[in-house]
Design an enzyme around this catalytic site. Structure first.
Site, short mmCIF file in Angstrom:
data_model
loop_
_atom_site.label_atom_id
_atom_site.label_comp_id
_atom_site.label_asym_id
_atom_site.label_seq_id
_atom_site.Cartn_x
_atom_site.Cartn_y
_atom_site.Cartn_z
N ARG A 103 0.81 -1.21 0.00
CA ARG A 103 0.00 0.00 0.00
C ARG A 103 0.85 1.26 0.00
O ARG A 103 0.54 2.23 -0.71
CB ARG A 103 -0.96 -0.01 1.20
CG ARG A 103 -1.87 1.21 1.34
CD ARG A 103 -2.48 1.69 0.05
NE ARG A 103 -3.17 0.65 -0.70
CZ ARG A 103 -3.48 0.74 -1.99
NH1 ARG A 103 -3.14 1.80 -2.69
NH2 ARG A 103 -4.12 -0.24 -2.58
N LYS A 138 1.68 25.13 -3.42
CA LYS A 138 0.43 24.50 -2.97
C LYS A 138 0.61 22.98 -2.96
O LYS A 138 0.10 22.25 -3.81
CB LYS A 138 -0.74 24.92 -3.87
CG LYS A 138 -1.05 26.41 -3.76
CD LYS A 138 -2.16 26.82 -4.71
CE LYS A 138 -2.44 28.32 -4.58
NZ LYS A 138 -3.47 28.78 -5.54
N LYS A 170 3.38 39.89 -2.41
CA LYS A 170 1.97 39.74 -2.79
C LYS A 170 1.16 40.88 -2.20
O LYS A 170 1.69 41.79 -1.55
CB LYS A 170 1.46 38.37 -2.34
CG LYS A 170 2.32 37.21 -2.88
CD LYS A 170 1.70 35.87 -2.62
CE LYS A 170 0.58 35.62 -3.61
NZ LYS A 170 0.06 34.23 -3.53
N GLU A 198 3.93 40.27 -7.35
CA GLU A 198 2.59 40.03 -7.86
C GLU A 198 1.90 41.36 -8.13
O GLU A 198 1.82 42.21 -7.25
CB GLU A 198 1.78 39.22 -6.85
CG GLU A 198 0.35 38.97 -7.26
CD GLU A 198 -0.45 38.33 -6.13
OE1 GLU A 198 -0.46 37.09 -6.06
OE2 GLU A 198 -1.04 39.07 -5.32
N ASP A 219 -1.26 38.60 -11.96
CA ASP A 219 -2.25 37.81 -11.24
C ASP A 219 -3.67 38.02 -11.75
O ASP A 219 -4.18 39.14 -11.77
CB ASP A 219 -2.19 38.16 -9.75
CG ASP A 219 -3.10 37.28 -8.92
OD1 ASP A 219 -3.06 36.06 -9.10
OD2 ASP A 219 -3.84 37.83 -8.09
#
Length: 282
Positions: A103, A138, A170, A198, A219
């Site tokens: 597994r 991510k 950002k 960004e 963005d």
């Protein structure tokens, strides 16, 4: 076993921690109760989907960790694109450790091959343009090195590996600093070489460049705005489109002339590949 090494990834520790999670303090009670200690198996791992292969050395490491004498014949390599029904690996060895490792080996192969397969589909959509596909941060905590390895097997390039290898300014950083120009100025003053900024408005581009940005992340801009932004930048720094990119939209985005397109769903949402392992006693 083929040597497998990734920066900031310890394969032995990964295998040990995975087994510790699965076996607990007691071990594989089912195999111990049902399978004779000396029983031997032959096994074939195969893909039920058309996939891009990723994770072969990981799967091999799981089997060898429990039976160092297991015989493994790797029939494909990571990065290979194979049709449904392809045999990936043949194994011969003790049945108990083979079943115990099954597994963990399959989970790794299914997850990483799923990422590599989705990535290759996105790469195919931008073939012939100047754009290069990037992944993002991510990723599942603890699996970043492996997941970003899988995107490379699919044909993408890695974006930042972490918060340490480039600044990415950002909207929240800009909000605290007061403006794009001031946020970039502070990063430059801190001695940072790579400064990704960004921007989501055209009027932020020149202040970012003038202050010292080395890469612009455009963005959530629609294609017409992206074309305008690329023209304004005029190759002074690399441009990257990001935000809401899908398999259906990436080709149009690539045709705007951006250098890079980043896609979070490569690691965030890739479905697992359908890979199985069938055993027979010998």
């Amino acid at each position: 076993m083929t040597e497998f090494a990734l920066d900031r990834f310890d394969l032995d520790a990964f295998v040990a921690s995975t087994f510790a999670e699965d076996l607990g303090e007691i071990g594989d009670i089912t195999s111990a109760a049902v399978i004779p200690e000396t029983a031997r198996f032959e096994g074939v791992m195969d893909s039920r989907d058309a996939i891009v292969v990723a994770g072969m050395p990981i799967a091999e490491a799981f089997f060898r960790a429990l039976d160092p004498n297991v015989e493994i014949d790797a029939l494909v390599e990571d990065g290979d694109r194979v049709p449904a029904g392809t045999d990936l690996m043949r194994l011969t060895g003790l049945a108990r450790p083979m079943l115990t490792a099954e597994r963990s080996a399959l989970n790794s192969m299914q997850h990483l091959s799923g990422i590599a397969t989705m990535t290759r589909n996105y790469v195919k959509e931008i073939s012939g343009t100047r754009a290069t596909l990037l992944d993002t941060r991510k990723t599942i905590p603890g699996l970043r090195a492996l997941e970003k390895y899988a995107t490379r097997m699919g044909g993408a390039q890695n974006h930042r590996m972490g918060l340490w290898d480039a600044a990415m300014i950002k909207d929240n950083h800009v909000a605290v600093a007061g403006s794009v120009r001031e946020a970039v100025r502070r990063a430059v003053s801190a001695g940072i070489d790579r400064i990704i900024v960004e921007v989501d408005r055209i009027d932020q581009i020149e202040p970012a460049l003038e202050a010292g940005a080395t890469h612009l992340l455009l963005d959530n801009m629609p294609p017409e705005m992206l074309r305008h932004a690329v023209d304004m930048v005029d190759d002074r720094v690399p441009t990257e489109a990001s935000g809401g990119v899908t398999l259906g939209s990436i080709n149009e985005i690539a045709k705007t002339g951006v250098d890079f397109i980043s896609v979070g769903r490569l690691t965030q949402s890739a479905p697992a590949a359908d890979i199985g392992l069938d055993f027979a006693e010998i």
